[in-house]
Design a protein around this motif. Structure first.
Motif, PDB file in Angstrom:
ATOM      1  N   THR A   4      40.100  40.374  33.986  1.00 43.68           N
ATOM      2  CA  THR A   4      41.287  39.686  33.937  1.00 43.68           C
ATOM      3  C   THR A   4      42.052  40.144  35.034  1.00 43.68           C
ATOM      4  O   THR A   4      41.879  41.312  35.615  1.00 43.68           O
ATOM      5  N   ILE A   5      42.755  39.274  35.657  1.00 41.97           N
ATOM      6  CA  ILE A   5      43.530  39.288  37.004  1.00 41.97           C
ATOM      7  C   ILE A   5      44.950  39.194  36.472  1.00 41.97           C
ATOM      8  O   ILE A   5      45.338  38.367  35.949  1.00 41.97           O
ATOM      9  N   HIS A   6      45.721  40.301  37.058  1.00 45.32           N
ATOM     10  CA  HIS A   6      47.258  40.169  36.882  1.00 45.32           C
ATOM     11  C   HIS A   6      48.112  40.645  38.051  1.00 45.32           C
ATOM     12  O   HIS A   6      47.536  41.400  38.773  1.00 45.32           O
ATOM     13  N   PRO A   7      49.106  39.833  38.479  1.00 44.11           N
ATOM     14  CA  PRO A   7      49.769  38.578  37.970  1.00 44.11           C
ATOM     15  C   PRO A   7      48.586  37.446  38.231  1.00 44.11           C
ATOM     16  O   PRO A   7      47.699  37.478  38.612  1.00 44.11           O
ATOM     17  N   SER A   8      49.219  36.116  38.034  1.00 43.31           N
ATOM     18  CA  SER A   8      48.700  34.959  38.115  1.00 43.31           C
ATOM     19  C   SER A   8      48.460  34.720  39.536  1.00 43.31           C
ATOM     20  O   SER A   8      48.958  35.252  40.429  1.00 43.31           O
TER      21      SER A   8
END
Length: 70
Positions: A44-48
């Motif tokens: 999962t990568i945050h932010p976009s």
């Protein structure tokens, strides 16, 4: 991610044109992304991710899936 020092992650843009995207993950970097890996090894990568050049695509990666922004 493990305890080693990582400064970036790379991937192919999911738009289909094959460009390589490099995201900075070092604590002092700006802009900076956080990457988490769940128990099933899905990132999962945050932010976009919003590309300012090329395809100009905008998306999130959550649990290995690409979620496109309108």
């Amino acid at each position: 991610m493990d305890d080693a020092e990582h400064w970036s992650v790379g991937m192919r843009c999911p738009c289909g044109f094959g460009d390589t995207i490099e995201l900075l993950v070092a604590a002092e970097a700006k802009p900076r992304w956080d990457v988490t890996i769940d128990e099933a090894h899905r990132p999962t990568i945050h932010p976009s991710v919003r590309r300012q050049k090329g395809c100009r695509t905008h998306f999130w990666i959550r649990r290995r899936r690409v979620h496109w922004c309108k």
